[in-house]
Design an enzyme around this catalytic site. Structure first.
Site: not given
Ligand code: UD1
Ligand code: CA
Length: 455
Positions: A12, A18, A105, A367, A392, A427
């Site tokens: 997490a 976004r 997460g 009511a 009422s 009343r």
């Molecule tokens: C990752 C997977 C991809 C998979 C996809 C599914 C890798 C390299 N790729 O892609 O194969 O299809 O998830 O959604 O793992 N996070 C951290 N620290 C970091 C980077 C990420 O805690 O340094 C956490 C993010 O908060 C998130 C999760 O890891 O909860 C996934 O990170 P995200 O950047 O969404 O992964 P993708 O690159 O999209």
């Protein structure tokens, strides 16, 4: 199969840019509860020996949310990739010897049965180095592709950015979730590099590293809805929708009738019994319990309310926290209840506010009855005895008691207690002037005609 302890690492650390939010992404609610807590709840059912949440951006919020649960956190100061994130849990898992589930997460709907399938697969006799949870989305978009044979053994996962056309044509995608034995995990992570298109340490690279050691990994599949992730408000709404679909299906499987299921919204903790009928467009806020045989008519909103067997609610009823509707009682249209008991068989059928009130069995609230519970500073209670009848458009100015069996005449403003079986009539005397209206009308019509003639 021998049982081994289980630990979970929940990633997490991502910013969730976004979401465009001051609230950390994993704390955005699904069905009224932070998504991270949904996931932790599911993990809990595995009786894990340890749970570690990896935090980064906005860590204070996440730490505050999990601290009351006694869950450890590990800080990933810089987000260098998913492998790097998992590696931050090393200290928190020191001395742990068992199976490690890696979860996200922001992927909150994974079911405990699926987590079990992953762990069970990891424990099978062929001893895979890792078990990857994969899915086949309608649009594989930029997910990592799982390069596997027909038997579910895999060699590697290739990130979309790094994939060639042939690999991009693969429809089996990586959910990101994985199970790995603790004895394998950290050694593999140490060997993950960042020589790739994103310059990140990729967790899925542990598959290829294990393969290089002659260890195979396994993939299991689940449906796309279960591993849906949240990166934007649009995806948050989709995950909410998926959660609601499941909650509706569960309610129906347990014996409730939902006439238009797609219009009924549950909370994470809604409890409804058998032979409950829920009409279209009913919203359950947190903390609602509905017993068997209750009907909730259309467009009602319930929150923090208890509804006993056979009660009838709505249409257009609003039950707020502390509303307690007893057996067979009836709450009709445009009736609001807050911290109020409506006794067995009692009725408040139309246009009423019952706040800080106790209504006895079989009482009838006419009511437009209002319990005036607030003077702008403090709140006060109203007590209405068994079998009382409130006419009422009465205002009951609290604190006030109406005794059992008493009658309050319509239109009364009651400011002091009414004894049992008495009539309270508050009343103004009626004045009556025979023929006055007719004379008034004639005079005014003559005035109007004279004005018109003079124009
Ligand atoms: C990752 C997977 C991809 C998979 C996809 C599914 C890798 C390299 N790729 O892609 O194969 O299809 O998830 O959604 O793992 N996070 C951290 N620290 C970091 C980077 C990420 O805690 O340094 C956490 C993010 O908060 C998130 C999760 O890891 O909860 C996934 O990170 P995200 O950047 O969404 O992964 P993708 O690159 O999209
Ligand atoms: Ca993501």
């Amino acid at each position: 199969m021998m049982t081994r302890p289980v630990a979970a690492i929940i990633l997490a650390a991502g910013k969730g840019t976004r979401m465009k939010s001051d609230l950390h992404k994993v704390l955005h609610p699904i069905a009224g509860r932070p998504m991270l807590l949904h996931l932790i709840d599911s993990v809990d059912q595995l009786s894990p020996e340890r749970v570690v949440v990896v935090t980064g951006a906005g860590r204070e919020q996440v730490e505050a949310a999990v601290a009351p649960l006694g869950i450890a956190t590990a800080l990933q100061a810089e987000q260098l990739g998913t492998a790097h994130a998992v590696a931050q849990a090393r200290e928190a898992l020191a001395g742990f010897d068992g199976d490690v589930l890696i979860l996200y997460g922001d992927v909150p709907l994974v079911e405990v049965a699926t987590m079990r399938r992953m762990i069970d697969r990891l424990r099978e006799e062929d001893r895979p180095a890792a078990v990857v949870l994969a899915f086949r989305p309608a649009d594989p978009a930029a997910y990592g592709r799982v390069v596997a044979d027909d038997s579910g053994r895999l060699d590697r996962i290739v990130e979309y950015k790094d994939a060639n056309a042939e690999e991009r044509a693969i429809t089996l995608c990586n959910s990101g979730l994985m199970a790995v034995h603790s004895a394998d995990l950290f050694g593999l992570l140490d060997r993950v590099g960042n020589d790739n298109a994103a310059g990140e340490y990729y967790l899925p690279d542990v598959i290829a590293l294990a393969a290089a050691d002659g260890r195979h990994s396994a993939v299991i599949e689940t449906d796309a809805g279960e591993v849906a992730g949240v990166n934007s408000r649009g995806e948050l709404a989709q995950v909410e929708g998926e959660w609601q679909r499941r909650a509706r299906a569960r309610a129906m499987a347990e014996g409730a009738t939902l006439i238009a299921p797609e219009t009924v919204w549950f909370s994470h903790d809604t409890r409804i019994g058998r032979d409950v009928v829920v009409e279209p467009h009913v919203v359950f806020g947190p903390g609602v319990q509905v017993a068997d045989g209750v009907t909730i008519h259309a467009f009602s909103h319930l929150e923090g309310a208890t509804v006993a067997t056979g009660a009838d609610i709505g249409p257009y009823a609003r039950l707020r926290p502390g509303a307690d509707v007893r057996e067979g009682a009836r709450v009709g249209n445009f009736v609001e209840m807050k911290k109020a008991v409506l006794g067995p068989g009692a009725k408040a059928n139309h246009l009423t506010y019952l706040g800080d009130a106790e209504v006895g069995a079989g009482a009838n609230i006419g009511a437009g009855t209002i319990t005036c519970n607030y003077d702008g500073f403090l709140k006060y209670r109203t007590e209405i005895g068994e079998g009382a009848f409130i006419g009422s458009n009465s205002a009951l100015v609290a604190p006030v008691k109406v005794g059992a069996g008493a009658i309050v005449g319509a239109g009364s403003v009651v400011t002091s207690d009414v004894e049992a079986d008495a009539l309270a009539l508050v009343r103004a005397e009626r004045r009556s002037k025979p023929g006055w209206a007719k004379r008034f009308r004639e005079m005014m019509m003559a005035k109007k005609a004279a004005k018109k003639a003079g124009e």
